[in-house]
Structures are given as C-alpha cells and as structure tokens.
Design a protein around this motif. Structure first.
Motif, PDB file in Angstrom:
ATOM      1  N   TRP A   1       0.601  -1.020   0.091  1.00  0.00           N
ATOM      2  CA  TRP A   1       0.040  -0.036   0.032  1.00  0.00           C
ATOM      3  C   TRP A   1       0.967   1.270  -0.062  1.00  0.00           C
ATOM      4  CZ3 TRP A   1      -4.724   0.537  -1.508  1.00  0.00           C
ATOM      5  CH2 TRP A   1      -5.494  -0.549  -1.191  1.00  0.00           C
ATOM      6  N   CYS A   2       2.036   1.278   0.577  1.00  0.00           N
ATOM      7  CA  CYS A   2       2.954   2.480   0.840  1.00  0.00           C
ATOM      8  C   CYS A   2       3.398   2.791  -0.562  1.00  0.00           C
ATOM      9  CB  CYS A   2       4.003   2.237   1.642  1.00  0.00           C
ATOM     10  SG  CYS A   2       3.416   2.361   3.234  1.00  0.00           S
ATOM     11  N   LYS A   3       3.897   1.741  -1.310  1.00  0.00           N
ATOM     12  CA  LYS A   3       4.293   1.864  -2.667  1.00  0.00           C
ATOM     13  C   LYS A   3       3.111   2.515  -3.619  1.00  0.00           C
ATOM     14  CE  LYS A   3       6.616  -0.543  -6.309  1.00  0.00           C
ATOM     15  NZ  LYS A   3       7.335  -1.709  -6.933  1.00  0.00           N
ATOM     16  N   LYS A   4       1.883   2.143  -3.514  1.00  0.00           N
ATOM     17  CA  LYS A   4       0.882   2.712  -4.061  1.00  0.00           C
ATOM     18  C   LYS A   4       0.664   4.200  -3.869  1.00  0.00           C
ATOM     19  CE  LYS A   4      -1.812  -1.711  -4.565  1.00  0.00           C
ATOM     20  NZ  LYS A   4      -2.869  -2.322  -4.257  1.00  0.00           N
ATOM     21  N   PHE A   5       0.613   4.506  -2.644  1.00  0.00           N
ATOM     22  CA  PHE A   5       0.439   5.882  -2.157  1.00  0.00           C
ATOM     23  C   PHE A   5       1.510   6.723  -2.500  1.00  0.00           C
ATOM     24  CE2 PHE A   5      -2.198   3.892   1.293  1.00  0.00           C
ATOM     25  CZ  PHE A   5      -3.556   4.067   0.419  1.00  0.00           C
ATOM     26  N   GLU A   6       2.703   6.307  -2.543  1.00  0.00           N
ATOM     27  CA  GLU A   6       4.127   6.809  -2.688  1.00  0.00           C
ATOM     28  C   GLU A   6       4.041   7.258  -4.213  1.00  0.00           C
ATOM     29  OE1 GLU A   6       6.948   4.390  -1.259  1.00  0.00           O
ATOM     30  OE2 GLU A   6       6.935   5.252   0.854  1.00  0.00           O
ATOM     31  N   THR A   7       3.695   6.242  -5.097  1.00  0.00           N
ATOM     32  CA  THR A   7       3.500   6.454  -6.417  1.00  0.00           C
ATOM     33  C   THR A   7       2.460   7.676  -6.823  1.00  0.00           C
ATOM     34  OG1 THR A   7       3.979   4.346  -6.808  1.00  0.00           O
ATOM     35  CG2 THR A   7       3.113   5.311  -8.688  1.00  0.00           C
ATOM     36  N   ASN A   8       1.379   7.430  -6.181  1.00  0.00           N
ATOM     37  CA  ASN A   8       0.418   8.465  -6.220  1.00  0.00           C
ATOM     38  C   ASN A   8       0.840  10.041  -5.963  1.00  0.00           C
ATOM     39  OD1 ASN A   8      -1.403   6.657  -7.440  1.00  0.00           O
ATOM     40  ND2 ASN A   8      -2.921   6.417  -5.734  1.00  0.00           N
ATOM     41  N   THR A   9       1.246   9.863  -4.706  1.00  0.00           N
ATOM     42  CA  THR A   9       2.021  11.326  -4.210  1.00  0.00           C
ATOM     43  C   THR A   9       3.039  11.871  -5.274  1.00  0.00           C
ATOM     44  OG1 THR A   9       1.608  10.377  -1.822  1.00  0.00           O
ATOM     45  CG2 THR A   9       2.855  12.049  -2.114  1.00  0.00           C
ATOM     46  N   ASP A  10       3.993  10.860  -5.644  1.00  0.00           N
ATOM     47  CA  ASP A  10       5.029  11.376  -6.446  1.00  0.00           C
ATOM     48  C   ASP A  10       4.527  12.044  -7.715  1.00  0.00           C
ATOM     49  OD1 ASP A  10       6.792  10.688  -4.529  1.00  0.00           O
ATOM     50  OD2 ASP A  10       7.394   8.901  -5.607  1.00  0.00           O
ATOM     51  N   SER A  11       3.428  11.490  -8.253  1.00  0.00           N
ATOM     52  CA  SER A  11       2.853  11.917  -9.584  1.00  0.00           C
ATOM     53  C   SER A  11       2.118  13.230  -9.377  1.00  0.00           C
ATOM     54  CB  SER A  11       2.185  11.074 -10.240  1.00  0.00           C
ATOM     55  OG  SER A  11       0.920  10.873  -9.472  1.00  0.00           O
ATOM     56  N   GLN A  12       1.244  13.478  -8.045  1.00  0.00           N
ATOM     57  CA  GLN A  12       0.711  14.501  -7.906  1.00  0.00           C
ATOM     58  C   GLN A  12       1.741  15.881  -7.352  1.00  0.00           C
ATOM     59  OE1 GLN A  12      -1.534  14.254  -3.994  1.00  0.00           O
ATOM     60  NE2 GLN A  12      -2.698  16.212  -4.656  1.00  0.00           N
ATOM     61  N   ASP A  13       2.778  15.255  -6.940  1.00  0.00           N
ATOM     62  CA  ASP A  13       3.813  16.481  -6.230  1.00  0.00           C
ATOM     63  C   ASP A  13       4.344  17.083  -7.470  1.00  0.00           C
ATOM     64  OD1 ASP A  13       2.946  16.164  -3.862  1.00  0.00           O
ATOM     65  OD2 ASP A  13       4.545  15.040  -3.234  1.00  0.00           O
ATOM     66  N   ALA A  14       4.822  16.072  -8.678  1.00  0.00           N
ATOM     67  CA  ALA A  14       5.511  16.504  -9.639  1.00  0.00           C
ATOM     68  C   ALA A  14       4.913  17.669 -10.481  1.00  0.00           C
ATOM     69  CB  ALA A  14       5.707  15.598 -10.420  1.00  0.00           C
ATOM     70  N   SER A  15       3.372  17.587 -10.556  1.00  0.00           N
ATOM     71  CA  SER A  15       2.548  18.459 -11.439  1.00  0.00           C
ATOM     72  C   SER A  15       2.406  19.732 -10.720  1.00  0.00           C
ATOM     73  CB  SER A  15       1.300  17.782 -11.651  1.00  0.00           C
ATOM     74  OG  SER A  15       0.602  17.701 -10.503  1.00  0.00           O
ATOM     75  N   THR A  16       2.467  19.813  -9.311  1.00  0.00           N
ATOM     76  CA  THR A  16       2.206  20.893  -8.756  1.00  0.00           C
ATOM     77  C   THR A  16       3.538  21.645  -7.844  1.00  0.00           C
ATOM     78  OG1 THR A  16       1.210  19.919  -6.576  1.00  0.00           O
ATOM     79  CG2 THR A  16      -0.345  20.568  -8.248  1.00  0.00           C
ATOM     80  N   GLY A  17       4.348  20.670  -7.393  1.00  0.00           N
ATOM     81  CA  GLY A  17       5.584  21.148  -6.668  1.00  0.00           C
ATOM     82  C   GLY A  17       5.148  21.369  -5.220  1.00  0.00           C
ATOM     83  N   PHE A  18       3.678  20.839  -4.659  1.00  0.00           N
ATOM     84  CA  PHE A  18       3.259  21.039  -3.305  1.00  0.00           C
ATOM     85  C   PHE A  18       2.430  19.660  -2.834  1.00  0.00           C
ATOM     86  CE2 PHE A  18       4.247  25.394  -4.544  1.00  0.00           C
ATOM     87  CZ  PHE A  18       4.901  25.776  -3.431  1.00  0.00           C
ATOM     88  N   THR A  19       2.467  19.648  -1.659  1.00  0.00           N
ATOM     89  CA  THR A  19       1.293  18.592  -1.160  1.00  0.00           C
ATOM     90  C   THR A  19       0.510  19.295  -0.529  1.00  0.00           C
ATOM     91  OG1 THR A  19       3.201  17.074  -0.977  1.00  0.00           O
ATOM     92  CG2 THR A  19       1.223  16.718   0.293  1.00  0.00           C
ATOM     93  N   ARG A  20      -0.772  18.988  -0.643  1.00  0.00           N
ATOM     94  CA  ARG A  20      -2.056  19.628  -0.097  1.00  0.00           C
ATOM     95  C   ARG A  20      -1.851  19.108   1.480  1.00  0.00           C
ATOM     96  NH1 ARG A  20      -6.512  22.253  -1.231  1.00  0.00           N
ATOM     97  NH2 ARG A  20      -8.158  22.091  -0.098  1.00  0.00           N
ATOM     98  N   ILE A  21      -2.442  19.987   2.236  1.00  0.00           N
ATOM     99  CA  ILE A  21      -2.279  19.790   3.812  1.00  0.00           C
ATOM    100  C   ILE A  21      -3.855  20.174   4.286  1.00  0.00           C
ATOM    101  CG2 ILE A  21      -1.529  20.450   6.020  1.00  0.00           C
ATOM    102  CD1 ILE A  21       1.250  21.137   4.666  1.00  0.00           C
ATOM    103  N   GLU A  22      -4.380  19.322   4.648  1.00  0.00           N
ATOM    104  CA  GLU A  22      -5.818  19.293   5.239  1.00  0.00           C
ATOM    105  C   GLU A  22      -5.685  19.858   6.743  1.00  0.00           C
ATOM    106  OE1 GLU A  22      -8.679  19.489   3.440  1.00  0.00           O
ATOM    107  OE2 GLU A  22      -7.406  18.944   1.669  1.00  0.00           O
ATOM    108  N   LEU A  23      -6.309  20.630   7.299  1.00  0.00           N
ATOM    109  CA  LEU A  23      -6.373  21.190   8.540  1.00  0.00           C
ATOM    110  C   LEU A  23      -7.755  20.831   8.914  1.00  0.00           C
ATOM    111  CD1 LEU A  23      -4.812  24.459   8.199  1.00  0.00           C
ATOM    112  CD2 LEU A  23      -3.717  22.559   9.125  1.00  0.00           C
TER     113      LEU A  23
END
Length: 98
Positions: free
Chosen positions: A40-62
C-alpha cells in the motif's frame, strides 16, 4: 486476517510518515501485515510522487482553522507565498525562511 479499506491504509500511511519509524517497525507496532503495508505504501508513494511533480506542493488538510486572517506572510523571491495562521513559533518561522 482482517481486510482493511483503502482509506484505512491511507490513514496508516499518513501516520507512518509522521511517526519517524521504519515501515517494518510501524507495521509491527500497528499489528498489520508488513507485506500488505509495504504494498500500500508503494501505491500511495507513486500517487503522491505524480501529484507532487505536477504542482510542486502537497496539500495539507487542517481540521479546523482558528483564525481567518493570516498573522504573517513569507514571500519568497520565486513568487511563492506562505501565510501563517494562529500562534507563531519562532523556530518554525526560521525553518521556513532559511
């Protein structure tokens, strides 16, 4: 063996990232299958990497904003701005600036 939802594994993944533990240590502490957690970590890391590559940021929910107006703003030469809400911690501000 208990089947867990995608949301549950994502919450575990997120908690693992904040824990500072290795994946194996975290899985053991939580009583979950190390093999499943790694998968599961590998799946999430792959999704996170592709999302971060397009925006350069990670969304933080408060959970809840306590102030509606920023108490400080840091403007970087690149044009990026960071607004801070709530009480100010000098060490955190130093980490953002330097």
């Amino acid at each position: 063996m208990k089947k867990w939802s995608v949301e549950t594994y994502y919450e575990l993944f997120y908690r693992w990232q904040r824990s500072g533990l290795s994946k194996a240590a975290f899985a053991a502490r939580e009583g979950i299958s190390k093999v499943s957690f790694y998968s599961w970590c590998k799946k999430f890391e792959t999704n996170t990497d592709s999302q971060d590559a397009s925006t350069g940021f990670t969304r933080i929910e408060l959970a809840e904003a306590t102030f509606q107006v920023a108490v400080a703003r840091i403007n970087y030469p690149s044009g990026i701005s960071v607004e801070l809400f709530g009480s100010l911690d000098p060490d955190r501000i130093k980490a953002l600036v330097f």
